[in-house]
Motif scaffolding. Structure first.
Motif, PDB file in Angstrom:
ATOM      1  N   LEU A  96     -43.350 -46.136 -52.261  1.00 15.60           N
ATOM      2  CA  LEU A  96     -44.307 -45.238 -52.902  1.00 15.60           C
ATOM      3  C   LEU A  96     -44.100 -45.373 -54.404  1.00 15.60           C
ATOM      4  CD1 LEU A  96     -45.407 -41.682 -51.987  1.00 15.60           C
ATOM      5  CD2 LEU A  96     -44.664 -42.140 -54.302  1.00 15.60           C
ATOM      6  N   VAL A  97     -45.161 -45.680 -55.127  1.00 15.71           N
ATOM      7  CA  VAL A  97     -45.065 -45.926 -56.564  1.00 15.71           C
ATOM      8  C   VAL A  97     -45.693 -44.755 -57.310  1.00 15.71           C
ATOM      9  CG1 VAL A  97     -45.635 -47.474 -58.460  1.00 15.71           C
ATOM     10  CG2 VAL A  97     -45.189 -48.413 -56.189  1.00 15.71           C
ATOM     11  N   LEU A  98     -44.925 -44.161 -58.210  1.00 13.01           N
ATOM     12  CA  LEU A  98     -45.423 -43.092 -59.073  1.00 13.01           C
ATOM     13  C   LEU A  98     -45.666 -43.667 -60.463  1.00 13.01           C
ATOM     14  CD1 LEU A  98     -42.995 -40.175 -58.149  1.00 13.01           C
ATOM     15  CD2 LEU A  98     -45.204 -40.700 -57.142  1.00 13.01           C
ATOM     16  N   ILE A 134     -42.210 -45.395 -61.390  1.00 13.70           N
ATOM     17  CA  ILE A 134     -41.017 -45.210 -60.575  1.00 13.70           C
ATOM     18  C   ILE A 134     -41.348 -45.667 -59.166  1.00 13.70           C
ATOM     19  CG2 ILE A 134     -39.422 -43.534 -59.562  1.00 13.70           C
ATOM     20  CD1 ILE A 134     -39.688 -41.864 -62.056  1.00 13.70           C
ATOM     21  N   VAL A 135     -40.555 -46.594 -58.629  1.00 13.40           N
ATOM     22  CA  VAL A 135     -40.752 -47.094 -57.269  1.00 13.40           C
ATOM     23  C   VAL A 135     -39.735 -46.402 -56.365  1.00 13.40           C
ATOM     24  CG1 VAL A 135     -40.801 -49.114 -55.774  1.00 13.40           C
ATOM     25  CG2 VAL A 135     -41.561 -49.308 -58.155  1.00 13.40           C
ATOM     26  N   LEU A 136     -40.254 -45.680 -55.372  1.00 10.24           N
ATOM     27  CA  LEU A 136     -39.407 -44.970 -54.417  1.00 10.24           C
ATOM     28  C   LEU A 136     -39.474 -45.680 -53.071  1.00 10.24           C
ATOM     29  CD1 LEU A 136     -40.493 -41.294 -55.227  1.00 10.24           C
ATOM     30  CD2 LEU A 136     -38.552 -42.563 -56.159  1.00 10.24           C
ATOM     31  N   VAL A 137     -38.333 -45.884 -52.440  1.00 12.72           N
ATOM     32  CA  VAL A 137     -38.271 -46.486 -51.110  1.00 12.72           C
ATOM     33  C   VAL A 137     -37.976 -45.379 -50.110  1.00 12.72           C
ATOM     34  CG1 VAL A 137     -37.111 -48.154 -49.629  1.00 12.72           C
ATOM     35  CG2 VAL A 137     -37.505 -48.691 -52.042  1.00 12.72           C
ATOM     36  N   ALA A 138     -38.842 -45.248 -49.089  1.00 11.05           N
ATOM     37  CA  ALA A 138     -38.665 -44.216 -48.078  1.00 11.05           C
ATOM     38  C   ALA A 138     -37.391 -44.473 -47.286  1.00 11.05           C
ATOM     39  CB  ALA A 138     -39.874 -44.175 -47.150  1.00 11.05           C
ATOM     40  N   PRO A 139     -36.705 -43.407 -46.856  1.00  9.46           N
ATOM     41  CA  PRO A 139     -35.456 -43.604 -46.105  1.00  9.46           C
ATOM     42  C   PRO A 139     -35.697 -44.304 -44.779  1.00  9.46           C
ATOM     43  CG  PRO A 139     -36.125 -41.299 -46.068  1.00  9.46           C
ATOM     44  CD  PRO A 139     -37.023 -41.987 -47.039  1.00  9.46           C
ATOM     45  N   THR A 140     -34.644 -44.900 -44.239  1.00  9.48           N
ATOM     46  CA  THR A 140     -34.762 -45.684 -43.005  1.00  9.48           C
ATOM     47  C   THR A 140     -35.291 -44.853 -41.847  1.00  9.48           C
ATOM     48  OG1 THR A 140     -32.949 -47.102 -43.753  1.00  9.48           O
ATOM     49  CG2 THR A 140     -33.478 -47.146 -41.396  1.00  9.48           C
ATOM     50  N   GLY A 141     -34.920 -43.591 -41.759  1.00 10.80           N
ATOM     51  CA  GLY A 141     -35.377 -42.753 -40.650  1.00 10.80           C
ATOM     52  C   GLY A 141     -36.668 -42.013 -40.923  1.00 10.80           C
ATOM     53  N   PHE A 142     -37.420 -42.437 -41.932  1.00 12.23           N
ATOM     54  CA  PHE A 142     -38.657 -41.742 -42.320  1.00 12.23           C
ATOM     55  C   PHE A 142     -39.741 -41.922 -41.268  1.00 12.23           C
ATOM     56  CE2 PHE A 142     -42.597 -41.234 -44.756  1.00 12.23           C
ATOM     57  CZ  PHE A 142     -42.322 -40.086 -45.483  1.00 12.23           C
TER      58      PHE A 142
END
Length: 719
Positions: free
Chosen positions: A331-333, A367-375
């Motif tokens: 997800l990019v902000l 800001i580039v956010l990477v979703a957690p593995t269990g998302f």
């Protein structure tokens, strides 16, 4: 379609037919197993063409391969070597009507499998039907293959599989934009190779500047090796970090100078790699940047503090429709300006549907956010950028928007307003109701403030009671925090439940842990110049050091500039009485040999504290001299002594002054000032969890001066 110059003369043919006992000779062909395929077999459509065959005769360097299309094809006469991807080196390309001649630049041998892809300049016949394409190698006879053209475009390469997302920071015609193309999955067994070229064809030539800096282009997250602009195309050389990837993601920063087309309408980007061209989805450019998308494309942003330049949390809910944010997805902000984003981010300060992000990285205003593995995959995402992320509002009052992108779908927020000043909590019973200015630090007196342990035995869980006698700046509930820093040796858990900490008898609203630092967000406002009593229960699982000693615990707040106070606690020994405050020393010479500015911060080598405005404050690690002539100081010094925005962890450090950022990497002799790499006299090292930095690298690049006071054997630093 056979070329007339290759037909046998009629007289010779008749003579051969009439000659007894002599068989008609077979025509000599230099190729066999010819295959001609169109990427798009629609009538009247522009298409790439792939020609494959096997050589039956040697072909020397400088000889030609000729491809002739049926006369109903439209062939551009400006096709050149850039439009030909071949399995051999191409020296020259020429076009004569429907005939394309390719001169080889290497020797080819009998049995070689030849592949030629023409990536531009061929338009299919306007009517459906079967059309002939002939190929000739050297001076031998040609071979032909038929191509079936259909009434409507039904690309045999399945065009939909080539489509990829395009993300623009704005869709307004003529506006300067940042751009992202991809993710593009490469066909077959293709993989990226270092130094190979990716060619991007833009919808219009006037979108591009005359040149683009490679620092402004990323290939799969790595800075491009080189970038060149020619007409409407951009050639990007692949950096080593992207080697062997089976996909392409291209990112152009706004500083690259790319502008949207001047005209509104639908536009397409093309990306070519290893002979295959990938076509983007249609992107609609409008005069004002608006589109036909529904109102749900807009979302509302909530700020904890709308003051211009204020540090603030950002929260919003966004619905990305058919696009879902998935586990390990991005997800990019995109914030209004890059000076809002700190140089170093902590993933736990960003929550996606209530779960901390797996990774958070900053690039300019993005800001580039990477979703957690269990998302759990979801098209609706609640994003919380906490106060601890250190995002600051634009410095100028006005209306702004925020953009969010998932899987190529970019949504833009509704406008939010940033005011002229930061929100400050209003004291319950203000001493001076005519002023809004909080009581300055100099008016507070924490000489009698205390820090006490409930258990001072070695290696045992302990509670901690902190009694603050006065705050220089009031704290606003749920926004501001009290920060308690435990020295190395204490074991601080990664998580502390808010129920295990109270402030003035009320449970904390939120507790964050950063290494040895515990950040406590109160549930109530705490006005300036009032007491604050913090009780950390033993259930918080803070454990005393295993070594008998006296340890210094420090107290800060998010709103104070510098240390509030520090106190020594004894572990494995009777608790020492709280020391009386030191009185200013009267022994300073009246005529010092060195004039020290009043705003200086000073320190002594091998002494773990610094002096500011006549008061001493602790440092977690003492400054020292490395390699005989380089003064190393802890990153903490820049934050607490010079009031510079400073973030650090065990691997990196960022020191920020305005829009200028100096970045260090632990263990490296290379640092970055903005985008420029510089060499350090000695590597950054980690001591007791604190990065140690060459002081002159920061001061020289951020406009500070360093001096030496021989009378006190101190180094002093000032603006």
């Amino acid at each position: 379609m056979e070329k007339s110059k290759k037909a046998l003369p009629i007289v010779l043919a008749s003579a051969l037919a009439a000659t007894p006992f002599v068989s008609v000779p077979q025509q000599a062909h230099a190729i066999e197993k010819l295959s001609v395929t169109a990427d798009n077999d629609g009538a009247g459509k522009e298409s790439d063409y792939t020609i494959e065959f096997k050589l039956e005769e040697d072909l020397d360097s400088g000889e030609t391969i000729t491809i002739e299309f049926d006369s109903d094809y439209d062939i551009d006469d400006d096709i050149d070597t850039d439009d030909i991807d071949a399995s051999f080196d191409v020296k020259k390309v020429s076009v004569d009507g429907e005939e394309i001649t390719i001169k080889t630049d290497e020797d080819l041998e009998k049995g070689d499998k030849i592949k030629i892809k023409i990536t531009s300049g061929i338009t299919n016949p306007d009517d459906k039907g079967s059309y002939s394409v002939s190929v000739e190698a050297g001076d031998e006879d040609s071979e032909s293959d038929d191509v079936d053209i259909k009434k409507s475009s039904s690309s045999s390469s399945s065009k939909s599989s080539n489509d990829y997302a395009v993300s623009l920071s704005s869709k307004a015609a003529g506006e300067k934009v940042s751009l992202k193309l991809g993710k593009i999955s490469l066909k077959g067994s293709d993989e990226l190779e270092t130094n190979s070229t990716i060619t991007v064809t833009f919808p219009e030539k006037n979108m591009l500047p005359s040149s683009i800096d490679e620092e402004d282009v990323k290939v799969n997250g790595y800075t491009a090796k080189s970038v060149s602009v020619s007409g409407s195309t951009v050639d990007v050389k692949i950096p080593s970090g992207a080697d062997a990837d089976d996909y392409i993601t291209l990112e152009f920063d706004k500083d690259a100078g790319i502008e949207n087309p001047d005209s509104s309408g639908k536009h397409v980007f093309k990306v070519k790699y290893d002979g295959t061209t990938y076509e983007s989805e249609d992107i609609e450019i409008t005069k004002n940047g608006s589109s036909s998308s529904s109102a749900s494309d807009s979302f509302t942003v909530n700020l904890s503090d709308p003051g211009a330049g204020a540090r603030s949390s950002y929260t919003f809910d966004a619905d990305f429709g058919s696009k879902e944010l998935k586990a390990d997805g991005e997800l990019v902000l995109e914030f209004p300006s890059s000076d809002m984003v700190p140089g170093i981010l902590t993933a736990s300060d960003f929550l996606l549907n209530g779960k901390p992000a797996k990774k958070a990285t900053a690039a300019g205003n993005r800001i580039v956010l990477v979703a957690p593995t269990g998302f759990s995959a979801n098209s609706r995402v609640k994003v919380e950028v906490t106060y601890g992320a250190w995002i600051s509002n634009p410095k100028t009052a006005g209306s702004y928007t925020l953009k969010a992108t998932v899987s190529g779908r970019t949504l833009e927020s509704k406008s939010f307003s940033v005011g002229g000043s930061s929100v400050n909590p209003t004291p319950t019973n203000p001493t001076n109701p005519t002023t809004q200015v909080p009581v300055p630090n100099t008016a507070t007196n924490n000489n009698t403030a205390t820090i006490a342990l409930t258990q001072n035995a070695l290696g045992k869980q302990t509670g901690v009671n902190v009694a603050i006698k006065g705050l220089g700046v009031g704290l606003q509930k749920q926004r501001d925090f009290i920060e308690i820093v435990f020295p190395v040796g204490y074991k601080v858990p990664a998580y502390i439940a808010p129920a295990n900490i109270s402030v003035n008898g009320v449970g904390a609203n939120f507790v964050a842990v950063r290494g040895q630092n515990v950040l406590i967000y109160p549930s109530q406002d705490i006005p300036a110049a009032t007491n604050a009593n913090i009780v950390i229960n033993p259930a918080a699982n803070i454990v005393n050091p295993a070594v008998k000693n006296t340890y210094s615990i420090s107290v800060f707040t998010s709103e104070e500039r510098g240390l509030l106070f520090a106190r020594a606690v004894g572990v494995g020994m009777p608790s020492p009485a709280q020391p009386k405050p030191a009185t200013p020393t009267p022994q300073q010479p009246q005529q010092p040999s060195t004039v020290i500015p009043v705003n200086s911060a000073s320190f002594k080598v091998n002494t773990a504290n610094f002096t500011l405005h006549g008061k001493n404050y602790p440092l977690s690690v003492a400054p020292y001299i490395a390699d005989g002539n380089t003064t190393m100081v802890p990153a903490q010094f820049f934050k607490e002594a010079l009031a510079l925005t400073t973030q650090w962890n065990n691997t990196s450090v960022a020191v920020i002054s305005g829009t200028k950022v100096v970045k260090f990497t632990v263990g490296s002799k290379t640092a970055k000032v903005g985008k420029t790499e510089i060499q350090l006299p000695t590597p950054v090292v980690l001591k007791n969890g604190m990065p140690m930095i060459p002081i002159r690298t920061v001061t020289d690049n951020l406009g500070y001066k360093v001096g030496w006071d021989a009378k006190t054997s101190s180094v002093f630093v000032h603006k």
